[in-house]
Design an enzyme around this catalytic site. Structure first.
Site, PDB file in Angstrom:
ATOM      1  NE  ARG A  38      -1.924  -1.714   3.473  1.00  0.00           N
ATOM      2  CZ  ARG A  38      -2.336  -1.974   4.719  1.00  0.00           C
ATOM      3  NH1 ARG A  38      -3.574  -1.698   5.072  1.00  0.00           N
ATOM      4  NH2 ARG A  38      -1.498  -2.483   5.598  1.00  0.00           N
ATOM      5  CG  LEU A  75      -4.169  -7.072  -3.046  1.00  0.00           C
ATOM      6  CD1 LEU A  75      -4.536  -6.209  -4.241  1.00  0.00           C
ATOM      7  CD2 LEU A  75      -3.320  -6.286  -2.048  1.00  0.00           C
ATOM      8  CG  HIS A  80      -9.481 -10.944  -4.687  1.00  0.00           C
ATOM      9  ND1 HIS A  80      -9.830 -12.203  -4.236  1.00  0.00           N
ATOM     10  CD2 HIS A  80      -8.504 -10.501  -3.850  1.00  0.00           C
ATOM     11  CE1 HIS A  80      -9.106 -12.490  -3.172  1.00  0.00           C
ATOM     12  NE2 HIS A  80      -8.302 -11.475  -2.915  1.00  0.00           N
ATOM     13  CE  LYS A  98      -9.888 -18.569   1.024  1.00  0.00           C
ATOM     14  NZ  LYS A  98      -9.541 -17.915   2.334  1.00  0.00           N
ATOM     15  NE  ARG A 167      -8.727 -13.741   8.143  1.00  0.00           N
ATOM     16  CZ  ARG A 167      -7.768 -14.554   8.581  1.00  0.00           C
ATOM     17  NH1 ARG A 167      -7.706 -15.797   8.157  1.00  0.00           N
ATOM     18  NH2 ARG A 167      -6.857 -14.123   9.441  1.00  0.00           N
ATOM     19  CG  ASP A 179     -11.238 -16.198   5.342  1.00  0.00           C
ATOM     20  OD1 ASP A 179     -10.468 -15.723   4.496  1.00  0.00           O
ATOM     21  OD2 ASP A 179     -10.838 -16.813   6.347  1.00  0.00           O
TER      22      ASP A 179
END
Length: 325
Positions: A38, A75, A80, A98, A167, A179
């Site tokens: 970042r 990321l 995504h 994923k 998450r 997740d």
């Protein structure tokens, strides 16, 4: 592609170390070439810490480099689609973590972008490449337990509520279904084919599904249940397949190299299956290299990634807000 595969990492998160950096050390024909984070200071610190020769001051800056063959996107899910499509437009192959996308629409757009770019786009379902799961596939396909009639899969993993933990953020694409649940969804699909949602329920906390449970109906007639939870005392994953003439049970399917217990029951006899010590991430990287060298077709990504997101969306749409523990 050059003789040595050059990998660029987008995102200086923890997952990049076991997923890419560690297994790459075992390949003389792979180099983790560049890291982008970042901000420049974070990227530089990560590069020095993990002996990565180059770092980029921004995600865009790395994608403009002509010495990157594969981009690993580690990321949060909300990023995504954007960065996968940007990498594809830059002519880079992509290994995307994923869950593949936030929803089916995004997944299909990403797959279409890969088609236009003419380069591989692979979803990082690392468990899928391990020899143990390949053995499960072969046993099911060969009828080792007869016709499968029912199945169960689960993944429970404690996710701490640390500051900035994506998450525990619905907007970032977090939650138990996205997740964790994406794994048993994908594993059941890989073994049993297409499915529809018969029932689903979720338990919410702070606006995020902390647990999810679903009942799936497969085209073959198999009924299966799945469960995922971010609130648990210890990690646990498993797959149980019940057939007309036997049963397959695997505890620890997500990372079998950490100690899986896999058993085939048939005709009153229990046979313990061999568990290869190779890590799932090493097996995944081996497959990615084979795909990029034209030696294999991707097992994940493409239509498979879109179909997985279709089922995840269906579970989410049909979930009733009640206890899923």
């Amino acid at each position: 592609m050059t003789a040595k595969l050059r990998i660029g990492i987008l995102g200086a998160g923890r997952i990049a170390v076991p997923a890419i950096i560690a297994p790459a050390r075992g390949h003389s024909d792979i180099t983790v070439h560049c890291i982008a984070a970042r901000d420049a200071e974070r990227a530089e610190a990560f590069a020095h810490s993990h002996e990565i020769p180059f770092w980029a001051a921004s995600y865009d800056a790395m994608l403009t480099r002509d010495d990157i063959d594969l981009v690993y996107i580690g990321l949060p899910p909300m990023l995504h689609r954007e960065w996968t499509e940007r990498a594809l437009r830059a002519g880079k192959a992509v290994l995307c973590e994923k869950p593949f996308a936030l929803n089916t629409e995004e997944a299909e757009a990403m797959v279409a972008a890969a088609g236009r770019a003419g380069v591989p786009l692979i979803e990082a379902f690392h468990y899928r490449y391990h020899p143990l799961f390949r053995t499960l596939e072969a046993l099911v396909a060969d009828g080792a337990i007869g016709r499968v009639v029912s199945a169960r899969a689960w993944l429970r993993y404690p996710i701490p509520e640390d500051a900035g933990e994506h998450r525990w953020s619905a907007a970032a694409g977090g939650g138990a279904l996205m997740d964790l649940g994406c794994y048993p969804v994908h594993a059941l699909r890989s073994l049993l084919g297409d499915a529809k949602v018969a029932d689903a329920r979720m338990a919410f906390e702070r606006g995020v599904d902390r647990a999810v449970a679903a009942c799936l109906s497969f085209a073959s007639g198999v009924r299966a249940t799945l469960h995922a939870s971010m609130r648990t005392s210890a990690p646990s994953s498993g797959i149980i397949l019940n057939g007309t003439s036997g049963r397959l049970m695997v505890r620890g399917f997500l990372m079998p190299h950490r100690g899986a217990d896999a058993v085939l029951e048939r005709s009153g006899t229990r046979t313990r299956l061999d568990v290869d010590p190779v890590t799932t991430f090493a097996a995944q990287l081996d497959h990615v290299v084979a795909v990029l060298r034209g030696e294999a077709q991707p097992l994940t990504g493409g239509a498979d990634a879109a179909a997985n997101m279709v089922l995840i969306d269906a579970i989410r749409a049909q979930a009733r807000i009640r206890s899923a523990d």
